[in-house]
Design an enzyme around this catalytic site. Structure first.
Site, PDB file in Angstrom:
ATOM      1  CG  PHE A   1      44.897   1.066   0.528  1.00 24.39           C
ATOM      2  CD1 PHE A   1      45.461   0.393   1.606  1.00 24.39           C
ATOM      3  CD2 PHE A   1      44.662   0.367  -0.642  1.00 24.39           C
ATOM      4  CE1 PHE A   1      45.801  -0.942   1.515  1.00 24.39           C
ATOM      5  CE2 PHE A   1      45.002  -0.971  -0.741  1.00 24.39           C
ATOM      6  CZ  PHE A   1      45.576  -1.633   0.347  1.00 24.39           C
TER       7      PHE A   1
ATOM      8  CD  GLN B   1      47.960  -0.011  11.080  1.00 23.01           C
ATOM      9  OE1 GLN B   1      48.333  -0.749  10.177  1.00 23.01           O
ATOM     10  NE2 GLN B   1      47.885   1.316  10.934  1.00 23.01           N
TER      11      GLN B   1
ATOM     12  CG  HIS C   1      44.976  -4.965   8.793  1.00 21.88           C
ATOM     13  ND1 HIS C   1      43.773  -5.246   8.192  1.00 21.88           N
ATOM     14  CD2 HIS C   1      45.769  -4.434   7.822  1.00 21.88           C
ATOM     15  CE1 HIS C   1      43.831  -4.908   6.912  1.00 21.88           C
ATOM     16  NE2 HIS C   1      45.027  -4.411   6.663  1.00 21.88           N
TER      17      HIS C   1
ATOM     18  CG  LEU D   1      46.695  -8.665   5.469  1.00 22.22           C
ATOM     19  CD1 LEU D   1      45.963  -7.714   6.405  1.00 22.22           C
ATOM     20  CD2 LEU D   1      48.013  -8.060   4.999  1.00 22.22           C
TER      21      LEU D   1
ATOM     22  CD  GLU E   1      43.364  -0.217   4.363  1.00 22.54           C
ATOM     23  OE1 GLU E   1      43.170   0.978   4.108  1.00 22.54           O
ATOM     24  OE2 GLU E   1      44.091  -0.607   5.283  1.00 22.54           O
TER      25      GLU E   1
ATOM     26  NE  ARG F   1      45.771  -0.915   6.966  1.00 23.04           N
ATOM     27  CZ  ARG F   1      46.906  -1.361   6.438  1.00 23.04           C
ATOM     28  NH1 ARG F   1      48.003  -1.423   7.198  1.00 23.04           N
ATOM     29  NH2 ARG F   1      46.955  -1.726   5.185  1.00 23.04           N
TER      30      ARG F   1
ATOM     31  CG  HIS G   1      48.926  -5.100  10.051  1.00 19.83           C
ATOM     32  ND1 HIS G   1      49.162  -6.196   9.240  1.00 19.83           N
ATOM     33  CD2 HIS G   1      49.085  -3.995   9.254  1.00 19.83           C
ATOM     34  CE1 HIS G   1      49.450  -5.788   8.014  1.00 19.83           C
ATOM     35  NE2 HIS G   1      49.432  -4.451   7.999  1.00 19.83           N
TER      36      HIS G   1
ATOM     37  NE  ARG H   1      51.973   0.391   8.141  1.00 22.21           N
ATOM     38  CZ  ARG H   1      51.239  -0.284   7.267  1.00 22.21           C
ATOM     39  NH1 ARG H   1      50.867   0.271   6.121  1.00 22.21           N
ATOM     40  NH2 ARG H   1      50.857  -1.527   7.525  1.00 22.21           N
TER      41      ARG H   1
END
Length: 575
Positions: A116, A229, A231, A241, A244, A275, A342, A385
Protein backbone atom coordinates in the site's frame (compact mmCIF):
# COMPACT_ATOMS: atom_id res chain seq x y z
CA UNK A 1 -34.44 8.51 31.33
CA UNK A 2 -32.54 5.46 30.06
CA UNK A 3 -29.43 4.36 31.94
CA UNK A 4 -26.31 2.30 31.20
CA UNK A 5 -22.89 1.97 32.76
CA UNK A 6 -21.21 2.50 29.38
CA UNK A 7 -22.66 3.93 26.18
CA UNK A 8 -20.78 3.71 22.87
CA UNK A 9 -22.02 6.15 20.21
CA UNK A 10 -21.20 4.82 16.76
CA UNK A 11 -21.16 1.23 15.54
CA UNK A 12 -18.13 1.18 13.25
CA UNK A 13 -14.95 -0.72 14.01
CA UNK A 14 -13.81 1.62 16.80
CA UNK A 15 -17.17 1.59 18.56
CA UNK A 16 -17.72 -2.14 18.23
CA UNK A 17 -14.20 -3.02 19.33
CA UNK A 18 -14.52 -0.78 22.40
CA UNK A 19 -17.93 -2.27 23.28
CA UNK A 20 -16.53 -5.77 22.89
CA UNK A 21 -13.68 -4.97 25.28
CA UNK A 22 -15.98 -3.43 27.91
CA UNK A 23 -18.37 -6.36 27.68
CA UNK A 24 -15.57 -8.65 28.90
CA UNK A 25 -16.84 -7.58 32.34
CA UNK A 26 -20.32 -9.15 32.64
CA UNK A 27 -21.19 -6.93 35.59
CA UNK A 28 -21.22 -3.84 33.36
CA UNK A 29 -24.26 -2.74 31.38
CA UNK A 30 -22.91 -1.62 27.99
CA UNK A 31 -24.88 -0.40 24.98
CA UNK A 32 -24.20 0.89 21.47
CA UNK A 33 -26.20 3.67 19.82
CA UNK A 34 -26.00 4.22 16.06
CA UNK A 35 -27.91 6.31 13.54
CA UNK A 36 -27.61 3.45 11.02
CA UNK A 37 -27.79 -0.29 11.40
CA UNK A 38 -24.37 -1.44 12.65
CA UNK A 39 -23.61 -3.36 9.46
CA UNK A 40 -24.20 -0.16 7.47
CA UNK A 41 -21.49 1.70 9.37
CA UNK A 42 -18.97 3.36 7.09
CA UNK A 43 -16.16 1.08 8.29
CA UNK A 44 -17.74 -1.56 6.08
CA UNK A 45 -16.83 0.47 2.98
CA UNK A 46 -13.09 0.13 3.66
CA UNK A 47 -11.74 -2.14 0.99
CA UNK A 48 -8.02 -2.64 0.68
CA UNK A 49 -6.72 -3.94 4.00
CA UNK A 50 -5.62 -3.42 7.59
CA UNK A 51 -1.93 -2.82 8.32
CA UNK A 52 0.29 -4.96 10.54
CA UNK A 53 3.97 -5.86 10.41
CA UNK A 54 3.43 -9.63 10.25
CA UNK A 55 6.26 -10.08 7.75
CA UNK A 56 4.42 -12.85 5.92
CA UNK A 57 5.60 -11.88 2.42
CA UNK A 58 8.70 -9.75 3.15
CA UNK A 59 10.86 -8.84 6.12
CA UNK A 60 9.12 -6.26 8.33
CA UNK A 61 9.13 -4.85 11.86
CA UNK A 62 6.97 -2.67 14.07
CA UNK A 63 9.54 0.14 14.16
CA UNK A 64 9.66 0.23 10.35
CA UNK A 65 5.86 0.47 10.36
CA UNK A 66 6.11 3.24 12.94
CA UNK A 67 8.64 5.15 10.83
CA UNK A 68 6.48 4.84 7.70
CA UNK A 69 3.52 6.18 9.70
CA UNK A 70 5.48 9.15 11.09
CA UNK A 71 6.95 10.02 7.71
CA UNK A 72 3.63 9.46 5.94
CA UNK A 73 2.02 11.92 8.37
CA UNK A 74 4.63 14.52 7.42
CA UNK A 75 6.05 14.28 10.96
CA UNK A 76 3.01 15.87 12.65
CA UNK A 77 2.31 12.44 14.14
CA UNK A 78 2.39 11.98 17.93
CA UNK A 79 5.10 9.35 18.12
CA UNK A 80 3.84 7.71 21.31
CA UNK A 81 0.60 6.91 19.47
CA UNK A 82 2.38 5.75 16.30
CA UNK A 83 4.51 3.38 18.37
CA UNK A 84 1.43 1.80 19.95
CA UNK A 85 -0.31 1.48 16.58
CA UNK A 86 2.66 -0.37 15.10
CA UNK A 87 3.59 -2.49 18.13
CA UNK A 88 0.03 -3.64 18.89
CA UNK A 89 -0.95 -4.17 15.25
CA UNK A 90 0.00 -7.85 14.88
CA UNK A 91 -1.74 -9.03 18.06
CA UNK A 92 -4.93 -7.25 16.98
CA UNK A 93 -4.83 -9.02 13.61
CA UNK A 94 -4.41 -12.39 15.34
CA UNK A 95 -7.34 -11.57 17.63
CA UNK A 96 -9.55 -10.79 14.63
CA UNK A 97 -8.41 -13.96 12.91
CA UNK A 98 -9.30 -16.03 15.97
CA UNK A 99 -12.72 -14.36 16.10
CA UNK A 100 -13.30 -15.70 12.59
CA UNK A 101 -12.31 -12.90 10.24
CA UNK A 102 -11.87 -14.46 6.80
CA UNK A 103 -8.59 -12.93 5.68
CA UNK A 104 -7.25 -13.93 2.28
CA UNK A 105 -4.38 -16.43 2.45
CA UNK A 106 -1.02 -16.87 0.78
CA UNK A 107 0.25 -20.19 -0.64
CA UNK A 108 1.50 -21.24 2.81
CA UNK A 109 -1.90 -20.60 4.39
CA UNK A 110 -0.79 -17.48 6.25
CA UNK A 111 -2.68 -14.16 6.26
CA UNK A 112 -1.96 -12.64 2.84
CA UNK A 113 -0.33 -9.20 2.69
CA UNK A 114 0.06 -6.70 -0.15
CA UNK A 115 1.66 -3.34 -0.72
CA UNK A 116 0.00 0.00 0.00
CA UNK A 117 1.08 3.58 -0.56
CA UNK A 118 3.78 4.92 1.76
CA UNK A 119 4.48 1.54 3.36
CA UNK A 120 8.02 0.19 2.92
CA UNK A 121 6.91 -3.43 3.19
CA UNK A 122 3.75 -5.28 2.12
CA UNK A 123 1.75 -5.19 5.36
CA UNK A 124 -1.88 -4.77 4.27
CA UNK A 125 -3.77 -7.81 5.57
CA UNK A 126 -6.86 -8.15 3.41
CA UNK A 127 -10.06 -10.05 2.70
CA UNK A 128 -10.12 -9.62 -1.10
CA UNK A 129 -11.15 -5.95 -1.38
CA UNK A 130 -13.92 -6.13 1.22
CA UNK A 131 -11.75 -5.99 4.33
CA UNK A 132 -13.77 -3.47 6.32
CA UNK A 133 -16.96 -5.46 5.78
CA UNK A 134 -15.24 -8.69 6.85
CA UNK A 135 -13.96 -7.18 10.11
CA UNK A 136 -17.20 -5.31 10.83
CA UNK A 137 -19.27 -8.47 10.43
CA UNK A 138 -17.05 -10.47 12.77
CA UNK A 139 -17.17 -7.82 15.50
CA UNK A 140 -20.97 -7.55 15.21
CA UNK A 141 -21.28 -11.32 15.57
CA UNK A 142 -19.20 -11.16 18.75
CA UNK A 143 -21.38 -8.39 20.17
CA UNK A 144 -24.53 -10.38 19.45
CA UNK A 145 -22.97 -13.37 21.20
CA UNK A 146 -22.29 -11.17 24.23
CA UNK A 147 -25.83 -9.77 24.23
CA UNK A 148 -24.76 -6.12 24.00
CA UNK A 149 -27.75 -3.79 23.73
CA UNK A 150 -27.89 -1.93 20.38
CA UNK A 151 -29.96 1.19 19.78
CA UNK A 152 -30.11 0.90 16.00
CA UNK A 153 -31.28 3.95 14.02
CA UNK A 154 -31.10 6.33 16.95
CA UNK A 155 -29.53 9.73 16.35
CA UNK A 156 -27.35 11.37 19.02
CA UNK A 157 -28.35 15.03 19.30
CA UNK A 158 -26.29 16.33 22.20
CA UNK A 159 -23.54 15.41 24.63
CA UNK A 160 -24.27 16.34 28.22
CA UNK A 161 -21.23 17.59 30.15
CA UNK A 162 -21.57 19.18 33.57
CA UNK A 163 -18.54 20.61 35.41
CA UNK A 164 -16.20 18.69 33.08
CA UNK A 165 -17.95 15.41 33.87
CA UNK A 166 -19.80 13.59 31.10
CA UNK A 167 -23.35 12.68 32.10
CA UNK A 168 -24.55 10.95 28.92
CA UNK A 169 -26.30 11.99 25.73
CA UNK A 170 -29.64 13.16 24.43
CA UNK A 171 -30.81 11.06 21.48
CA UNK A 172 -33.61 10.94 18.92
CA UNK A 173 -35.37 7.66 18.15
CA UNK A 174 -35.67 7.95 14.37
CA UNK A 175 -38.55 5.48 14.13
CA UNK A 176 -40.82 7.11 16.71
CA UNK A 177 -39.57 10.70 16.79
CA UNK A 178 -39.16 10.58 20.57
CA UNK A 179 -36.28 12.42 22.26
CA UNK A 180 -34.71 10.47 25.11
CA UNK A 181 -32.02 11.09 27.69
CA UNK A 182 -29.50 8.26 28.06
CA UNK A 183 -27.30 8.60 31.13
CA UNK A 184 -24.04 6.70 31.43
CA UNK A 185 -20.98 6.73 33.66
CA UNK A 186 -18.80 6.55 30.54
CA UNK A 187 -19.57 7.58 26.97
CA UNK A 188 -17.32 6.80 24.01
CA UNK A 189 -17.68 8.49 20.62
CA UNK A 190 -16.79 6.36 17.61
CA UNK A 191 -18.93 8.50 15.32
CA UNK A 192 -16.66 8.64 12.26
CA UNK A 193 -15.53 11.39 9.95
CA UNK A 194 -16.90 14.43 8.17
CA UNK A 195 -16.28 14.02 4.43
CA UNK A 196 -19.85 14.85 3.43
CA UNK A 197 -18.99 18.54 3.64
CA UNK A 198 -17.26 18.11 0.25
CA UNK A 199 -18.98 17.74 -3.13
CA UNK A 200 -16.96 14.71 -4.25
CA UNK A 201 -16.35 12.23 -1.44
CA UNK A 202 -15.96 8.55 -0.75
CA UNK A 203 -17.86 8.98 2.52
CA UNK A 204 -21.27 7.52 3.28
CA UNK A 205 -24.23 9.86 3.70
CA UNK A 206 -23.98 9.33 7.46
CA UNK A 207 -20.46 10.85 7.68
CA UNK A 208 -21.53 14.32 8.75
CA UNK A 209 -19.26 14.96 11.74
CA UNK A 210 -22.02 14.72 14.35
CA UNK A 211 -19.84 13.50 17.22
CA UNK A 212 -17.10 16.02 16.48
CA UNK A 213 -19.55 18.92 16.69
CA UNK A 214 -21.33 17.61 19.79
CA UNK A 215 -17.99 17.53 21.56
CA UNK A 216 -17.11 21.01 20.24
CA UNK A 217 -20.39 22.45 21.51
CA UNK A 218 -19.73 20.91 24.91
CA UNK A 219 -16.45 22.76 25.39
CA UNK A 220 -13.98 20.29 23.88
CA UNK A 221 -11.49 21.77 21.38
CA UNK A 222 -11.07 20.20 17.94
CA UNK A 223 -7.57 19.24 16.88
CA UNK A 224 -5.93 19.57 13.42
CA UNK A 225 -9.21 19.92 11.53
CA UNK A 226 -7.52 21.57 8.53
CA UNK A 227 -5.96 18.25 7.57
CA UNK A 228 -8.41 16.47 5.24
CA UNK A 229 -7.22 13.62 3.06
CA UNK A 230 -8.17 13.45 -0.61
CA UNK A 231 -8.04 9.90 -1.95
CA UNK A 232 -6.51 9.68 -5.43
CA UNK A 233 -8.83 7.01 -6.81
CA UNK A 234 -12.45 8.03 -6.54
CA UNK A 235 -14.69 7.27 -9.51
CA UNK A 236 -15.14 10.30 -11.74
CA UNK A 237 -18.12 12.40 -10.63
CA UNK A 238 -19.49 10.21 -7.86
CA UNK A 239 -16.27 9.87 -5.85
CA UNK A 240 -17.07 6.22 -5.08
CA UNK A 241 -13.90 4.62 -3.74
CA UNK A 242 -11.84 2.34 -5.94
CA UNK A 243 -9.52 0.76 -3.43
CA UNK A 244 -5.84 1.59 -3.17
CA UNK A 245 -5.51 -2.18 -3.32
CA UNK A 246 -5.75 -1.83 -7.10
CA UNK A 247 -2.49 0.11 -7.12
CA UNK A 248 -1.07 -2.29 -4.56
CA UNK A 249 -1.77 -5.10 -7.00
CA UNK A 250 -0.08 -3.22 -9.86
CA UNK A 251 -2.56 -0.81 -11.49
CA UNK A 252 -1.09 2.17 -13.38
CA UNK A 253 -2.26 5.79 -13.30
CA UNK A 254 -1.86 7.64 -16.59
CA UNK A 255 -2.77 11.04 -18.07
CA UNK A 256 -4.31 11.83 -21.45
CA UNK A 257 -0.96 11.06 -23.13
CA UNK A 258 -0.93 7.58 -21.61
CA UNK A 259 2.05 8.59 -19.47
CA UNK A 260 2.59 7.23 -15.94
CA UNK A 261 3.11 10.71 -14.56
CA UNK A 262 3.96 9.63 -11.00
CA UNK A 263 7.50 9.24 -12.33
CA UNK A 264 7.64 13.05 -12.23
CA UNK A 265 6.32 13.37 -8.66
CA UNK A 266 7.52 10.35 -6.64
CA UNK A 267 9.78 8.23 -8.85
CA UNK A 268 10.80 5.97 -5.96
CA UNK A 269 7.25 4.82 -5.18
CA UNK A 270 5.30 5.71 -8.36
CA UNK A 271 1.58 4.97 -7.80
CA UNK A 272 2.34 3.74 -4.27
CA UNK A 273 3.42 7.10 -2.90
CA UNK A 274 1.29 8.39 0.01
CA UNK A 275 -2.20 9.54 -0.92
CA UNK A 276 -1.64 13.27 -0.49
CA UNK A 277 1.24 13.17 -2.97
CA UNK A 278 -0.67 11.12 -5.57
CA UNK A 279 -3.79 13.29 -5.22
CA UNK A 280 -1.78 16.48 -5.75
CA UNK A 281 -0.03 14.92 -8.75
CA UNK A 282 -3.38 14.04 -10.30
CA UNK A 283 -4.78 17.50 -9.67
CA UNK A 284 -1.66 19.07 -11.17
CA UNK A 285 -2.00 16.97 -14.32
CA UNK A 286 -5.68 17.88 -14.63
CA UNK A 287 -4.98 21.59 -14.18
CA UNK A 288 -2.16 21.37 -16.76
CA UNK A 289 -4.67 20.21 -19.37
CA UNK A 290 -3.74 16.54 -19.34
CA UNK A 291 -7.04 15.29 -17.92
CA UNK A 292 -9.11 12.59 -19.59
CA UNK A 293 -12.65 12.15 -20.94
CA UNK A 294 -14.71 15.03 -22.33
CA UNK A 295 -14.80 16.66 -18.88
CA UNK A 296 -10.99 16.58 -18.53
CA UNK A 297 -11.43 16.50 -14.74
CA UNK A 298 -9.89 13.07 -14.21
CA UNK A 299 -7.00 10.78 -15.05
CA UNK A 300 -7.09 7.08 -15.91
CA UNK A 301 -6.41 4.11 -13.65
CA UNK A 302 -5.50 1.09 -15.76
CA UNK A 303 -6.02 -2.28 -14.05
CA UNK A 304 -5.14 -4.37 -17.10
CA UNK A 305 -1.46 -4.82 -16.13
CA UNK A 306 -2.66 -6.82 -13.09
CA UNK A 307 -4.22 -9.53 -15.24
CA UNK A 308 -7.81 -10.80 -15.35
CA UNK A 309 -7.36 -13.77 -13.01
CA UNK A 310 -5.80 -11.68 -10.24
CA UNK A 311 -8.38 -8.89 -10.66
CA UNK A 312 -11.23 -11.34 -10.26
CA UNK A 313 -9.65 -12.91 -7.18
CA UNK A 314 -8.22 -9.91 -5.34
CA UNK A 315 -10.32 -6.95 -6.58
CA UNK A 316 -13.90 -8.14 -7.14
CA UNK A 317 -15.46 -5.02 -5.60
CA UNK A 318 -13.35 -2.67 -7.73
CA UNK A 319 -14.40 -4.64 -10.79
CA UNK A 320 -18.10 -4.43 -9.98
CA UNK A 321 -18.06 -0.80 -8.80
CA UNK A 322 -16.49 0.35 -12.06
CA UNK A 323 -18.99 -1.67 -14.08
CA UNK A 324 -22.08 -0.73 -12.07
CA UNK A 325 -21.41 2.96 -11.40
CA UNK A 326 -19.28 4.05 -14.37
CA UNK A 327 -20.36 1.58 -17.03
CA UNK A 328 -16.74 0.64 -17.67
CA UNK A 329 -15.24 -2.84 -17.66
CA UNK A 330 -11.73 -2.54 -16.12
CA UNK A 331 -10.76 -5.78 -17.84
CA UNK A 332 -11.13 -3.96 -21.15
CA UNK A 333 -10.69 -0.22 -20.58
CA UNK A 334 -9.03 2.16 -18.06
CA UNK A 335 -11.28 3.82 -15.48
CA UNK A 336 -11.50 7.64 -15.02
CA UNK A 337 -10.61 8.62 -11.45
CA UNK A 338 -10.17 11.89 -9.57
CA UNK A 339 -9.14 13.10 -6.10
CA UNK A 340 -12.04 12.77 -3.68
CA UNK A 341 -12.47 13.82 -0.03
CA UNK A 342 -11.87 10.70 1.97
CA UNK A 343 -10.56 10.92 5.55
CA UNK A 344 -10.43 13.27 8.50
CA UNK A 345 -7.05 13.41 10.21
CA UNK A 346 -8.39 15.85 12.80
CA UNK A 347 -11.09 15.43 15.42
CA UNK A 348 -11.70 15.11 19.16
CA UNK A 349 -8.39 15.24 21.09
CA UNK A 350 -7.73 12.22 23.27
CA UNK A 351 -4.83 10.35 24.81
CA UNK A 352 -3.61 6.85 23.95
CA UNK A 353 -6.30 5.32 26.19
CA UNK A 354 -9.12 7.21 24.48
CA UNK A 355 -9.63 9.70 27.33
CA UNK A 356 -10.84 13.00 25.85
CA UNK A 357 -8.75 15.93 27.02
CA UNK A 358 -9.21 19.69 26.81
CA UNK A 359 -5.56 20.23 25.80
CA UNK A 360 -5.55 23.42 27.90
CA UNK A 361 -2.80 24.48 30.29
CA UNK A 362 -3.88 21.82 32.77
CA UNK A 363 -4.57 19.23 30.04
CA UNK A 364 -7.77 18.50 31.95
CA UNK A 365 -9.86 15.46 31.00
CA UNK A 366 -13.60 15.37 30.44
CA UNK A 367 -14.30 12.72 33.06
CA UNK A 368 -16.13 9.73 31.63
CA UNK A 369 -15.77 10.85 27.98
CA UNK A 370 -13.74 8.79 25.52
CA UNK A 371 -13.23 8.75 21.74
CA UNK A 372 -11.63 6.50 19.13
CA UNK A 373 -11.48 6.03 15.38
CA UNK A 374 -11.92 8.74 12.78
CA UNK A 375 -13.90 11.02 15.10
CA UNK A 376 -10.92 11.18 17.45
CA UNK A 377 -7.49 12.75 17.14
CA UNK A 378 -4.91 10.74 19.03
CA UNK A 379 -2.78 12.09 16.18
CA UNK A 380 -1.54 8.76 14.95
CA UNK A 381 -1.93 10.05 11.36
CA UNK A 382 -0.55 13.56 11.75
CA UNK A 383 -1.03 15.55 8.55
CA UNK A 384 -1.73 12.57 6.28
CA UNK A 385 -2.92 9.02 6.90
CA UNK A 386 -1.34 6.02 5.21
CA UNK A 387 -3.78 3.57 3.65
CA UNK A 388 -4.69 0.57 5.87
CA UNK A 389 -3.74 2.48 9.03
CA UNK A 390 -7.34 3.63 9.55
CA UNK A 391 -8.80 0.18 10.18
CA UNK A 392 -5.82 -0.60 12.38
CA UNK A 393 -6.29 2.64 14.34
CA UNK A 394 -9.99 1.86 14.84
CA UNK A 395 -9.24 -1.62 16.18
CA UNK A 396 -6.12 -0.79 18.23
CA UNK A 397 -7.45 2.38 19.83
CA UNK A 398 -11.01 1.04 20.04
CA UNK A 399 -9.63 -1.78 22.15
CA UNK A 400 -7.44 0.61 24.16
CA UNK A 401 -10.43 2.90 24.77
CA UNK A 402 -12.45 -0.06 25.99
CA UNK A 403 -9.68 -0.91 28.41
CA UNK A 404 -9.41 2.75 29.44
CA UNK A 405 -13.11 2.71 30.27
CA UNK A 406 -12.75 -0.52 32.25
CA UNK A 407 -9.96 1.06 34.29
CA UNK A 408 -12.14 3.92 35.53
CA UNK A 409 -15.84 3.20 35.13
CA UNK A 410 -16.40 1.37 38.42
CA UNK A 411 -14.94 4.31 40.31
CA UNK A 412 -17.20 6.84 38.58
CA UNK A 413 -20.37 8.08 40.23
CA UNK A 414 -23.78 7.41 38.62
CA UNK A 415 -24.82 10.26 36.35
CA UNK A 416 -28.12 11.96 35.64
CA UNK A 417 -29.72 14.09 32.92
CA UNK A 418 -32.52 16.50 33.79
CA UNK A 419 -34.87 18.60 31.69
CA UNK A 420 -32.43 21.49 31.64
CA UNK A 421 -29.74 19.25 30.15
CA UNK A 422 -32.15 18.24 27.38
CA UNK A 423 -33.23 21.78 26.52
CA UNK A 424 -30.61 22.40 23.82
CA UNK A 425 -31.48 19.25 21.87
CA UNK A 426 -35.24 19.67 22.27
CA UNK A 427 -34.97 23.30 21.20
CA UNK A 428 -32.99 22.41 18.09
CA UNK A 429 -35.53 19.80 16.97
CA UNK A 430 -38.47 22.04 17.77
CA UNK A 431 -36.91 24.93 15.83
CA UNK A 432 -36.66 22.85 12.65
CA UNK A 433 -40.15 21.38 12.99
CA UNK A 434 -41.71 24.83 13.43
CA UNK A 435 -39.54 26.82 10.99
CA UNK A 436 -41.19 28.32 7.91
CA UNK A 437 -38.29 30.33 6.45
CA UNK A 438 -37.60 30.69 2.71
CA UNK A 439 -34.24 28.89 2.60
CA UNK A 440 -34.02 25.17 1.90
CA UNK A 441 -31.62 22.81 3.64
CA UNK A 442 -30.75 20.90 0.46
CA UNK A 443 -29.74 24.03 -1.44
CA UNK A 444 -27.50 25.29 1.38
CA UNK A 445 -25.88 21.89 1.73
CA UNK A 446 -25.12 21.70 -2.01
CA UNK A 447 -23.53 25.15 -2.02
CA UNK A 448 -21.47 24.35 1.09
CA UNK A 449 -20.11 21.18 -0.54
CA UNK A 450 -19.19 23.12 -3.69
CA UNK A 451 -17.40 25.77 -1.65
CA UNK A 452 -15.40 23.26 0.38
CA UNK A 453 -14.41 21.25 -2.70
CA UNK A 454 -13.47 24.21 -4.89
CA UNK A 455 -11.93 26.59 -2.31
CA UNK A 456 -10.64 24.29 0.44
CA UNK A 457 -9.70 21.22 -1.57
CA UNK A 458 -6.52 19.51 -2.75
CA UNK A 459 -4.76 22.89 -3.22
CA UNK A 460 -5.53 26.02 -1.22
CA UNK A 461 -4.66 29.72 -1.31
CA UNK A 462 -5.25 32.57 1.10
CA UNK A 463 -7.70 34.22 -1.30
CA UNK A 464 -9.72 31.06 -1.83
CA UNK A 465 -9.80 30.24 1.87
CA UNK A 466 -11.04 33.69 2.85
CA UNK A 467 -13.73 33.39 0.18
CA UNK A 468 -14.65 29.99 1.63
CA UNK A 469 -14.89 31.41 5.15
CA UNK A 470 -17.16 34.22 3.94
CA UNK A 471 -19.29 31.65 2.11
CA UNK A 472 -19.61 29.45 5.20
CA UNK A 473 -20.62 32.46 7.31
CA UNK A 474 -23.31 33.36 4.76
CA UNK A 475 -24.58 29.76 4.73
CA UNK A 476 -24.80 29.85 8.53
CA UNK A 477 -26.97 32.97 8.30
CA UNK A 478 -29.19 31.41 5.64
CA UNK A 479 -29.47 28.24 7.74
CA UNK A 480 -31.16 30.28 10.46
CA UNK A 481 -33.86 31.14 7.89
CA UNK A 482 -34.27 27.60 6.56
CA UNK A 483 -37.23 25.25 6.77
CA UNK A 484 -38.04 21.63 6.04
CA UNK A 485 -41.05 20.06 4.32
CA UNK A 486 -41.72 17.10 6.62
CA UNK A 487 -43.09 18.06 10.05
CA UNK A 488 -44.05 14.53 11.08
CA UNK A 489 -42.74 12.34 13.86
CA UNK A 490 -41.98 9.05 12.11
CA UNK A 491 -38.64 8.58 10.31
CA UNK A 492 -38.30 12.26 9.53
CA UNK A 493 -35.20 12.33 7.32
CA UNK A 494 -35.86 15.99 6.48
CA UNK A 495 -35.28 16.80 10.14
CA UNK A 496 -32.09 14.74 10.28
CA UNK A 497 -30.79 16.47 7.14
CA UNK A 498 -31.34 19.84 8.82
CA UNK A 499 -29.56 18.84 12.04
CA UNK A 500 -26.68 17.35 10.07
CA UNK A 501 -26.33 20.52 8.01
CA UNK A 502 -25.96 22.52 11.22
CA UNK A 503 -23.08 20.23 12.18
CA UNK A 504 -21.47 20.52 8.75
CA UNK A 505 -21.62 24.31 8.80
CA UNK A 506 -19.97 24.39 12.21
CA UNK A 507 -17.02 22.12 11.51
CA UNK A 508 -16.53 23.55 8.00
CA UNK A 509 -15.79 26.89 9.65
CA UNK A 510 -13.18 25.20 11.85
CA UNK A 511 -11.54 23.48 8.86
CA UNK A 512 -11.29 26.70 6.87
CA UNK A 513 -10.15 28.81 9.84
CA UNK A 514 -7.37 26.36 10.65
CA UNK A 515 -6.33 26.26 6.99
CA UNK A 516 -6.15 30.07 6.78
CA UNK A 517 -3.96 30.24 9.87
CA UNK A 518 -1.55 27.44 8.91
CA UNK A 519 0.81 29.20 6.49
CA UNK A 520 2.70 26.18 5.24
CA UNK A 521 2.14 23.00 3.22
CA UNK A 522 2.18 19.75 5.20
CA UNK A 523 0.51 16.46 4.32
CA UNK A 524 -3.11 16.92 3.32
CA UNK A 525 -2.92 20.70 3.75
CA UNK A 526 -1.31 22.15 0.59
CA UNK A 527 -1.04 25.93 0.25
CA UNK A 528 0.03 27.22 -3.19
CA UNK A 529 1.08 30.48 -1.55
CA UNK A 530 3.14 28.66 1.12
CA UNK A 531 4.37 25.60 -0.78
CA UNK A 532 7.03 24.45 1.71
CA UNK A 533 6.77 22.75 5.09
CA UNK A 534 7.75 25.20 7.84
CA UNK A 535 8.95 23.31 10.91
CA UNK A 536 10.25 26.44 12.61
CA UNK A 537 6.78 27.97 12.86
CA UNK A 538 4.25 25.18 12.26
CA UNK A 539 5.56 22.00 13.82
CA UNK A 540 2.58 22.00 16.19
CA UNK A 541 -1.02 20.85 16.47
CA UNK A 542 -3.94 23.23 15.92
CA UNK A 543 -6.61 23.42 18.63
CA UNK A 544 -9.93 25.15 17.88
CA UNK A 545 -12.01 26.27 20.87
CA UNK A 546 -15.61 27.32 20.28
CA UNK A 547 -16.48 30.99 20.79
CA UNK A 548 -19.61 32.97 19.93
CA UNK A 549 -18.05 34.54 16.84
CA UNK A 550 -16.23 31.43 15.63
CA UNK A 551 -13.29 29.23 16.57
CA UNK A 552 -10.42 30.51 18.71
CA UNK A 553 -7.18 28.87 17.61
CA UNK A 554 -4.48 27.74 20.00
CA UNK A 555 -1.59 25.34 19.46
CA UNK A 556 0.15 22.51 21.32
CA UNK A 557 3.34 20.50 20.89
CA UNK A 558 3.73 17.29 18.92
CA UNK A 559 4.53 14.31 21.15
CA UNK A 560 8.08 13.13 20.46
CA UNK A 561 8.31 10.57 23.29
CA UNK A 562 7.80 6.96 22.24
CA UNK A 563 8.45 4.45 25.02
CA UNK A 564 10.53 1.73 23.38
CA UNK A 565 12.83 3.60 21.02
CA UNK A 566 14.19 7.06 20.33
CA UNK A 567 11.93 9.48 18.48
CA UNK A 568 12.35 9.74 14.72
CA UNK A 569 13.81 13.19 14.04
CA UNK A 570 12.34 15.63 11.54
CA UNK A 571 13.61 15.12 8.01
CA UNK A 572 12.67 16.01 4.47
CA UNK A 573 9.75 13.93 3.24
CA UNK A 574 10.65 12.50 -0.16
CA UNK A 575 9.66 9.31 -1.96
Amino acid sequence: MLQHDVLIVGSGLAGMRAALEVSEDPSLDVAILSKVHPLRSHSGAAQGGIAASLGNSAEDSWDLHMFDTVKGGDFLVDQNAAELLAREGPENIFELEHMGCAFSRDEQGRVAQRRFGGHTAPRACYAADRTGHAVLTVLFEQLLRRGVKVYSEWYALDLVVRDRVCQGIVAYDILTGQIEAIAAKAVMFGTGGYGRAFRVTTNAFASTGDGVVMAYRSGVPLEDMEFVQFHPTGLQGSGILLSEAARGEGAHIVNSDGYRFMADYAAGRMELAPRDIVARAEQSEIEAGRGVTDLQDSVFMDLRPIGEERIRYALPSVLHLARDFAGIDPLVDPVPIQPTAHYSMGGIPCDINGQVRLKDQDDAPIVGFFAAGEASCVSVHGANRLGTNSLLEAVVFGRRSGRGILDVVKDLEPTSIDEGDMARAIGEVDKHLRADGPEKVGAIRAELRDTMMDKCGVFRTDEQLHEALADVKSYQERYERSSIDDHGQTFNTDLLDAVELGHMLEYAEVIVSGAIARQESRGGHARRDFPERDDDNWFKHTLAYREEDGPRLEYCAVNMEPQHREAFPLQERTY
